[in-house]
Design a protein around this motif. Structure first.
Motif, PDB file in Angstrom:
ATOM      1  N   GLY A  21      60.596  47.891  78.678  1.00 28.69           N
ATOM      2  CA  GLY A  21      60.365  47.636  80.095  1.00 28.69           C
ATOM      3  C   GLY A  21      60.601  46.194  80.472  1.00 28.69           C
ATOM      4  N   PRO A  22      60.471  45.905  81.761  1.00 28.97           N
ATOM      5  CA  PRO A  22      60.677  44.519  82.210  1.00 28.97           C
ATOM      6  C   PRO A  22      59.564  43.606  81.690  1.00 28.97           C
ATOM      7  N   LEU A  23      59.952  42.385  81.375  1.00 28.92           N
ATOM      8  CA  LEU A  23      58.969  41.399  80.926  1.00 28.92           C
ATOM      9  C   LEU A  23      58.098  40.971  82.103  1.00 28.92           C
ATOM     10  N   PRO A  24      56.865  40.591  81.812  1.00 29.02           N
ATOM     11  CA  PRO A  24      56.004  40.120  82.902  1.00 29.02           C
ATOM     12  C   PRO A  24      56.593  38.863  83.543  1.00 29.02           C
ATOM     13  N   THR A  25      56.155  38.578  84.763  1.00 28.77           N
ATOM     14  CA  THR A  25      56.593  37.377  85.478  1.00 28.77           C
ATOM     15  C   THR A  25      55.376  36.682  86.066  1.00 28.77           C
ATOM     16  N   GLY A  26      55.583  35.480  86.539  1.00 31.51           N
ATOM     17  CA  GLY A  26      54.543  34.732  87.252  1.00 31.51           C
ATOM     18  C   GLY A  26      53.245  34.594  86.502  1.00 31.51           C
ATOM     19  N   GLU A  27      52.132  34.876  87.188  1.00 32.13           N
ATOM     20  CA  GLU A  27      50.801  34.734  86.592  1.00 32.13           C
ATOM     21  C   GLU A  27      50.592  35.683  85.427  1.00 32.13           C
ATOM     22  N   ALA A  28      51.147  36.891  85.536  1.00 32.33           N
ATOM     23  CA  ALA A  28      51.007  37.869  84.444  1.00 32.33           C
ATOM     24  C   ALA A  28      51.658  37.336  83.171  1.00 32.33           C
ATOM     25  N   LEU A  29      52.795  36.671  83.320  1.00 31.54           N
ATOM     26  CA  LEU A  29      53.480  36.082  82.166  1.00 31.54           C
ATOM     27  C   LEU A  29      52.641  34.955  81.568  1.00 31.54           C
ATOM     28  N   ASP A  30      52.100  34.103  82.429  1.00 30.51           N
ATOM     29  CA  ASP A  30      51.263  32.999  81.949  1.00 30.51           C
ATOM     30  C   ASP A  30      50.036  33.520  81.205  1.00 30.51           C
ATOM     31  N   LYS A  31      49.411  34.557  81.742  1.00 33.75           N
ATOM     32  CA  LYS A  31      48.230  35.132  81.097  1.00 33.75           C
ATOM     33  C   LYS A  31      48.604  35.765  79.760  1.00 33.75           C
ATOM     34  N   THR A  32      49.696  36.517  79.735  1.00 37.10           N
ATOM     35  CA  THR A  32      50.148  37.160  78.494  1.00 37.10           C
ATOM     36  C   THR A  32      50.480  36.115  77.445  1.00 37.10           C
ATOM     37  N   THR A  33      51.158  35.048  77.846  1.00 34.02           N
ATOM     38  CA  THR A  33      51.510  33.969  76.916  1.00 34.02           C
ATOM     39  C   THR A  33      50.241  33.330  76.347  1.00 34.02           C
ATOM     40  N   ALA A  34      49.270  33.051  77.192  1.00 27.91           N
ATOM     41  CA  ALA A  34      48.026  32.437  76.730  1.00 27.91           C
ATOM     42  C   ALA A  34      47.295  33.352  75.747  1.00 27.91           C
ATOM     43  N   VAL A  35      47.293  34.648  76.017  1.00 31.08           N
ATOM     44  CA  VAL A  35      46.628  35.596  75.123  1.00 31.08           C
ATOM     45  C   VAL A  35      47.370  35.654  73.784  1.00 31.08           C
ATOM     46  N   LEU A  36      48.703  35.673  73.821  1.00 29.98           N
ATOM     47  CA  LEU A  36      49.488  35.689  72.582  1.00 29.98           C
ATOM     48  C   LEU A  36      49.230  34.429  71.754  1.00 29.98           C
ATOM     49  N   VAL A  37      49.151  33.287  72.404  1.00 29.96           N
ATOM     50  CA  VAL A  37      48.871  32.032  71.693  1.00 29.96           C
ATOM     51  C   VAL A  37      47.507  32.118  71.007  1.00 29.96           C
ATOM     52  N   GLU A  38      46.528  32.674  71.707  1.00 26.94           N
ATOM     53  CA  GLU A  38      45.194  32.834  71.124  1.00 26.94           C
ATOM     54  C   GLU A  38      45.240  33.780  69.913  1.00 26.94           C
ATOM     55  N   HIS A  39      45.929  34.912  70.065  1.00 29.42           N
ATOM     56  CA  HIS A  39      46.060  35.860  68.956  1.00 29.42           C
ATOM     57  C   HIS A  39      46.740  35.204  67.754  1.00 29.42           C
ATOM     58  N   ALA A  88      57.695  33.914  75.542  1.00 33.18           N
ATOM     59  CA  ALA A  88      56.705  34.986  75.388  1.00 33.18           C
ATOM     60  C   ALA A  88      57.218  36.042  74.415  1.00 33.18           C
ATOM     61  N   PHE A  89      58.504  36.355  74.491  1.00 29.77           N
ATOM     62  CA  PHE A  89      59.095  37.329  73.573  1.00 29.77           C
ATOM     63  C   PHE A  89      59.001  36.827  72.134  1.00 29.77           C
ATOM     64  N   ASP A  90      59.337  35.547  71.916  1.00 30.63           N
ATOM     65  CA  ASP A  90      59.228  34.953  70.577  1.00 30.63           C
ATOM     66  C   ASP A  90      57.779  34.969  70.081  1.00 30.63           C
ATOM     67  N   LEU A  91      56.844  34.663  70.957  1.00 29.05           N
ATOM     68  CA  LEU A  91      55.424  34.711  70.593  1.00 29.05           C
ATOM     69  C   LEU A  91      55.018  36.131  70.200  1.00 29.05           C
ATOM     70  N   ALA A  92      55.502  37.115  70.944  1.00 28.72           N
ATOM     71  CA  ALA A  92      55.166  38.508  70.645  1.00 28.72           C
ATOM     72  C   ALA A  92      55.725  38.920  69.280  1.00 28.72           C
ATOM     73  N   LEU A  93      56.949  38.492  68.970  1.00 33.67           N
ATOM     74  CA  LEU A  93      57.532  38.797  67.655  1.00 33.67           C
ATOM     75  C   LEU A  93      56.700  38.194  66.524  1.00 33.67           C
ATOM     76  N   ILE A  94      56.275  36.961  66.708  1.00 32.68           N
ATOM     77  CA  ILE A  94      55.465  36.291  65.690  1.00 32.68           C
ATOM     78  C   ILE A  94      54.105  36.959  65.563  1.00 32.68           C
ATOM     79  N   ALA A  95      53.497  37.327  66.689  1.00 31.01           N
ATOM     80  CA  ALA A  95      52.201  38.004  66.645  1.00 31.01           C
ATOM     81  C   ALA A  95      52.324  39.322  65.880  1.00 31.01           C
ATOM     82  N   ARG A  96      53.390  40.055  66.127  1.00 29.21           N
ATOM     83  CA  ARG A  96      53.597  41.323  65.415  1.00 29.21           C
ATOM     84  C   ARG A  96      53.768  41.074  63.918  1.00 29.21           C
ATOM     85  N   SER A  97      54.576  40.097  63.552  1.00 26.57           N
ATOM     86  CA  SER A  97      54.796  39.783  62.136  1.00 26.57           C
ATOM     87  C   SER A  97      53.504  39.374  61.448  1.00 26.57           C
TER      88      SER A  97
END
Length: 176
Positions: A21-39, A88-97
């Motif tokens: 699906g489409p990647l998040p944008t705007g505030e949703a992207l910022d929130k997702t990125t922050a959560v991925l960084v925390e994870h 965010a995509f790179d962060l998600a790949l690293i989180a999965r790994s």
């Protein structure tokens, strides 16, 4: 896994980014990125502690992913929406790994020196003089040209090796 690491939540977060699906944008992207960084912060600690008792190939993989995680956490995302989405995509790949390594660390072996593993994942090498960048030394992150990957991330001393690198380059000549 350690308390405070919720694998299901981490998996939902990275799947939302990695899905077709489409990647998040705007505030949703910022929130997702922050959560991925925390994870990733939680998972780096978990995988680093597991790496000490992982068998060789698994330990090398774990160290590689931890090093990449630290690099991506140090990298700025870039100002554009597309750059932030790629980050965010790179962060998600690293989180999965990292989650896969934390959940499936493979067969365990005898423990190695934890400080040795930490040295491996903390090691930074200068791309000009090929010497370690010690803690406290001036260095900046750079991307070196590489056709296969589009660039290899590394470091350059900001003070001590420029003269040495220039001297070495001046000695390199084509052999007739």
């Amino acid at each position: 896994m350690r308390e405070g690491i919720d694998a299901a939540v981490i998996q939902r977060t990275y799947t939302a980014v990695l899905s077709a699906g489409p990647l998040p944008t705007g505030e949703a992207l910022d929130k997702t990125t922050a959560v991925l960084v925390e994870h990733i912060g939680l998972l780096v600690a978990e995988v680093s502690s597991l790496a000490v008792v992982m068998r060789r190939a698994y330990r090398r993989s774990a160290c590689h992913v931890v090093v990449r995680a630290r690099h991506i956490l140090e990298e700025p995302a870039g100002p554009s929406q597309a750059a932030r989405q790629r980050h965010a995509f790179d962060l998600a790949l690293i989180a999965r790994s990292l989650l896969i390594l934390a959940e499936q660390p493979g067969p365990m072996g005898s423990a190695v020196d934890a400080e040795e593993v930490e040295r491996v994942v903390q090691r930074r090498i200068c791309g000009a003089c090929l010497q370690p960048v010690e803690i406290g030394e001036g260095a900046e992150p750079v991307v070196f040209a590489a056709e296969a990957s589009g660039g290899i991330r590394g470091y350059l001393h900001t003070d001590s090796c420029v003269v040495v690198a220039e001297e070495r380059r001046s000695r390199l000549r084509a052999v007739p």
